[in-house]
Design a protein around this motif. Structure first.
Motif, PDB file in Angstrom:
ATOM      1  N   ARG A  41      41.516  46.272  37.284  1.00 53.10           N
ATOM      2  CA  ARG A  41      41.170  47.121  38.440  1.00 53.10           C
ATOM      3  C   ARG A  41      39.692  46.972  38.788  1.00 53.10           C
ATOM      4  NH1 ARG A  41      40.132  53.165  37.052  1.00 53.10           N
ATOM      5  NH2 ARG A  41      38.317  52.029  36.221  1.00 53.10           N
ATOM      6  N   ASP A  42      38.840  47.039  37.758  1.00 49.41           N
ATOM      7  CA  ASP A  42      37.394  46.950  38.009  1.00 49.41           C
ATOM      8  C   ASP A  42      37.009  45.588  38.579  1.00 49.41           C
ATOM      9  OD1 ASP A  42      37.312  49.485  36.995  1.00 49.41           O
ATOM     10  OD2 ASP A  42      36.381  48.940  35.090  1.00 49.41           O
ATOM     11  N   ARG A  43      37.631  44.524  38.069  1.00 45.55           N
ATOM     12  CA  ARG A  43      37.357  43.189  38.609  1.00 45.55           C
ATOM     13  C   ARG A  43      37.750  43.140  40.087  1.00 45.55           C
ATOM     14  NH1 ARG A  43      37.243  37.622  36.678  1.00 45.55           N
ATOM     15  NH2 ARG A  43      36.747  36.399  38.528  1.00 45.55           N
ATOM     16  N   ALA A  44      38.902  43.728  40.426  1.00 41.45           N
ATOM     17  CA  ALA A  44      39.337  43.740  41.832  1.00 41.45           C
ATOM     18  C   ALA A  44      38.364  44.537  42.695  1.00 41.45           C
ATOM     19  CB  ALA A  44      40.745  44.326  41.936  1.00 41.45           C
ATOM     20  N   MET A  45      37.866  45.669  42.191  1.00 40.69           N
ATOM     21  CA  MET A  45      36.908  46.474  42.960  1.00 40.69           C
ATOM     22  C   MET A  45      35.606  45.707  43.167  1.00 40.69           C
ATOM     23  SD  MET A  45      37.309  50.484  41.834  1.00 40.69           S
ATOM     24  CE  MET A  45      36.687  50.273  40.173  1.00 40.69           C
ATOM     25  N   LEU A  46      35.113  45.072  42.105  1.00 44.27           N
ATOM     26  CA  LEU A  46      33.874  44.304  42.222  1.00 44.27           C
ATOM     27  C   LEU A  46      34.035  43.136  43.196  1.00 44.27           C
ATOM     28  CD1 LEU A  46      32.984  44.281  38.438  1.00 44.27           C
ATOM     29  CD2 LEU A  46      31.463  45.159  40.224  1.00 44.27           C
ATOM     30  N   GLU A  47      35.190  42.463  43.117  1.00 41.49           N
ATOM     31  CA  GLU A  47      35.431  41.311  43.996  1.00 41.49           C
ATOM     32  C   GLU A  47      35.472  41.725  45.463  1.00 41.49           C
ATOM     33  OE1 GLU A  47      35.440  38.191  43.411  1.00 41.49           O
ATOM     34  OE2 GLU A  47      35.896  37.875  41.291  1.00 41.49           O
ATOM     35  N   TYR A 105      31.876  42.930  46.728  1.00 45.46           N
ATOM     36  CA  TYR A 105      30.984  41.806  47.012  1.00 45.46           C
ATOM     37  C   TYR A 105      31.583  40.882  48.062  1.00 45.46           C
ATOM     38  CZ  TYR A 105      28.305  37.513  46.347  1.00 45.46           C
ATOM     39  OH  TYR A 105      27.539  36.396  46.554  1.00 45.46           O
ATOM     40  N   GLY A 106      32.913  40.754  48.080  1.00 42.77           N
ATOM     41  CA  GLY A 106      33.566  39.840  49.015  1.00 42.77           C
ATOM     42  C   GLY A 106      33.560  40.323  50.450  1.00 42.77           C
ATOM     43  N   ALA A 107      33.453  41.641  50.666  1.00 46.89           N
ATOM     44  CA  ALA A 107      33.491  42.176  52.032  1.00 46.89           C
ATOM     45  C   ALA A 107      32.274  43.034  52.372  1.00 46.89           C
ATOM     46  CB  ALA A 107      34.772  42.989  52.236  1.00 46.89           C
ATOM     47  N   SER A 127      47.037  37.574  55.163  1.00 51.93           N
ATOM     48  CA  SER A 127      45.992  37.045  56.050  1.00 51.93           C
ATOM     49  C   SER A 127      44.596  37.202  55.450  1.00 51.93           C
ATOM     50  CB  SER A 127      46.038  37.751  57.415  1.00 51.93           C
ATOM     51  OG  SER A 127      45.787  39.132  57.262  1.00 51.93           O
ATOM     52  N   GLY A 128      44.503  37.841  54.260  1.00 52.86           N
ATOM     53  CA  GLY A 128      43.214  38.030  53.613  1.00 52.86           C
ATOM     54  C   GLY A 128      42.313  38.989  54.356  1.00 52.86           C
ATOM     55  N   GLU A 129      42.852  40.174  54.715  1.00 50.51           N
ATOM     56  CA  GLU A 129      42.079  41.158  55.475  1.00 50.51           C
ATOM     57  C   GLU A 129      42.222  42.542  54.859  1.00 50.51           C
ATOM     58  OE1 GLU A 129      42.102  39.502  60.066  1.00 50.51           O
ATOM     59  OE2 GLU A 129      43.656  40.922  59.451  1.00 50.51           O
ATOM     60  N   VAL A 130      41.195  43.345  55.075  1.00 53.15           N
ATOM     61  CA  VAL A 130      41.246  44.754  54.706  1.00 53.15           C
ATOM     62  C   VAL A 130      40.750  45.566  55.887  1.00 53.15           C
ATOM     63  CG1 VAL A 130      38.916  44.744  53.684  1.00 53.15           C
ATOM     64  CG2 VAL A 130      40.557  46.496  52.994  1.00 53.15           C
ATOM     65  N   TRP A 131      41.369  46.716  56.087  1.00 50.00           N
ATOM     66  CA  TRP A 131      40.963  47.652  57.149  1.00 50.00           C
ATOM     67  C   TRP A 131      40.225  48.804  56.498  1.00 50.00           C
ATOM     68  CZ3 TRP A 131      42.228  52.822  57.678  1.00 50.00           C
ATOM     69  CH2 TRP A 131      41.990  53.418  58.922  1.00 50.00           C
ATOM     70  N   VAL A 132      39.034  49.130  57.013  1.00 53.47           N
ATOM     71  CA  VAL A 132      38.260  50.235  56.445  1.00 53.47           C
ATOM     72  C   VAL A 132      37.789  51.165  57.554  1.00 53.47           C
ATOM     73  CG1 VAL A 132      37.479  48.938  54.428  1.00 53.47           C
ATOM     74  CG2 VAL A 132      36.074  48.935  56.511  1.00 53.47           C
ATOM     75  N   ARG A 156      39.594  34.427  49.282  1.00 54.11           N
ATOM     76  CA  ARG A 156      40.721  34.091  48.398  1.00 54.11           C
ATOM     77  C   ARG A 156      40.586  34.708  47.010  1.00 54.11           C
ATOM     78  NH1 ARG A 156      39.759  29.202  50.920  1.00 54.11           N
ATOM     79  NH2 ARG A 156      38.566  28.436  49.133  1.00 54.11           N
ATOM     80  N   THR A 157      39.371  34.722  46.459  1.00 53.39           N
ATOM     81  CA  THR A 157      39.200  35.247  45.104  1.00 53.39           C
ATOM     82  C   THR A 157      39.499  36.738  45.052  1.00 53.39           C
ATOM     83  OG1 THR A 157      37.472  33.595  44.738  1.00 53.39           O
ATOM     84  CG2 THR A 157      37.623  35.391  43.154  1.00 53.39           C
ATOM     85  N   ALA A 158      38.998  37.481  46.038  1.00 56.27           N
ATOM     86  CA  ALA A 158      39.275  38.919  46.086  1.00 56.27           C
ATOM     87  C   ALA A 158      40.764  39.171  46.262  1.00 56.27           C
ATOM     88  CB  ALA A 158      38.480  39.566  47.216  1.00 56.27           C
ATOM     89  N   VAL A 159      41.425  38.380  47.097  1.00 53.98           N
ATOM     90  CA  VAL A 159      42.871  38.531  47.296  1.00 53.98           C
ATOM     91  C   VAL A 159      43.610  38.321  45.976  1.00 53.98           C
ATOM     92  CG1 VAL A 159      44.917  37.473  48.355  1.00 53.98           C
ATOM     93  CG2 VAL A 159      42.892  37.952  49.756  1.00 53.98           C
ATOM     94  N   THR A 160      43.224  37.287  45.238  1.00 51.78           N
ATOM     95  CA  THR A 160      43.869  36.987  43.954  1.00 51.78           C
ATOM     96  C   THR A 160      43.773  38.168  42.991  1.00 51.78           C
ATOM     97  OG1 THR A 160      43.439  34.623  44.151  1.00 51.78           O
ATOM     98  CG2 THR A 160      43.801  35.477  41.933  1.00 51.78           C
TER      99      THR A 160
END
Length: 302
Positions: A137-143, A146-148, A167-172, A186-190
């Motif tokens: 979870r923490d790795r995903a949050m950090l990615e 930093y990724g967005a 599509s590799g997108e996030v809505w905020v 791609r890394t954050a999506v993974t």
């Protein structure tokens, strides 16, 4: 805010306006309430009983009293900004003919450039030993931070429906209830996929993407604590906090692309001037390279 005077009553009306019509964040509302309460107390000391009697001399006196009370330039600027906004509202309501705080100069606070983590240390931070689901979870949050280049409030506010991993997108939802759709890479999506495969084991209580160990939406404080702990564990030289990752995203994007407008859009800054601070960071980097490399820049040698 307590008090039955016309001063307090008018401010209560303004705070309701900020909440209902402007729909400002609770934190911003709290800041306005705090600054205006302090101004009310000072105005009471000065014998002011009605905002309609306020003039420019009174505003200067309020500023001087605030300075004598130990208010630093940045805090004083915030207080005067709150007063100007409140008095602008009073003008719009027909209670004042003009805003007496309009021409009062705001003290200049020393400019602190945001700190960032260099690319090598970001990579070092993200190489987390994934030996438990919370580490994933923490790795995903950090990615994704930093990724967005997300704000912390944006990170904890993400629901599952806000992700489009195909599509590799996030809505905020950013400041002022402004929506942004952002690429996350791609890394954050993974790593989001890795975390989402584990998320249901925490018995989620709502649609939040990032959960605490109790299955509730993770808190701002918890994210700050976990990021700081990972910075220490990974041997990062400076304190790691969420906003530093946002600064790092902005700096690295600007260094690589030079596209200030694009970085502004990605960060969700309303004004380009807010984003321009990163051009100073970029220039510092260029200047240090120049000083080290250019024959005419090497000092102390003849």
């Amino acid at each position: 805010m307590k008090g039955d005077s016309p001063l307090h009553a008018a401010i209560e009306g303004f705070l309701r306006y900020l909440k209902v019509e402007r729909q400002l964040s609770p934190l911003t509302q709290k800041s306005y309430a705090h600054q205006l309460a302090a101004l009310c107390a000072l105005a009471d000391e000065m014998g002011i009983t009605d905002w309609a009697t306020l003039d420019a001399a009174h505003v200067r006196s309020l500023a001087a009293r605030s300075r004598r009370a130990g208010l630093q330039p940045a805090s004083l600027a915030l207080r005067l900004s709150a007063l100007r906004s409140f008095l602008d509202w009073q003008v719009a309501q027909g209670k004042l003919k003009a805003n007496p705080a309009k021409g009062i100069a705001t003290p200049r606070a020393p400019r602190h450039l945001p700190k960032n983590i260099d690319v090598d240390e970001v990579n070092q931070l993200l190489e987390i030993d994934l030996n438990d689901p919370l580490a994933v979870r923490d790795r995903a949050m950090l990615e994704i931070m930093y990724g967005a280049g997300l704000r912390l409030s944006e990170l904890v506010g993400i629901d599952c429906r806000h992700l489009d991993l195909a599509s590799g997108e996030v809505w905020v939802m950013g400041k002022g209830s402004k929506e942004r759709r952002l690429p996350i890479g791609r890394t954050a999506v993974t790593w989001l996929e890795h975390w989402l495969a584990l998320r249901d084991f925490f018995a989620p209580e709502d649609e939040a993407v990032f959960l605490s160990s109790q299955g509730r939406r993770i808190s701002v404080r918890n994210v700050q604590k976990r990021f700081a702990e990972w910075g220490i564990k990974q041997g990062v030289s400076s304190h790691v906090h969420p906003h530093k990752l946002r600064h790092s995203f902005a700096t690295h994007m600007l260094e690589s692309s030079g596209d200030l407008r694009a970085v502004q859009e990605l960060l969700g800054h309303a004004n380009l001037s807010t984003t321009q601070i990163y051009t100073h960071l970029d220039f510092q980097h260029l200047a240090s390279v120049y000083d080290a490399a250019h024959p005419r820049a090497k000092r102390g040698k003849s």
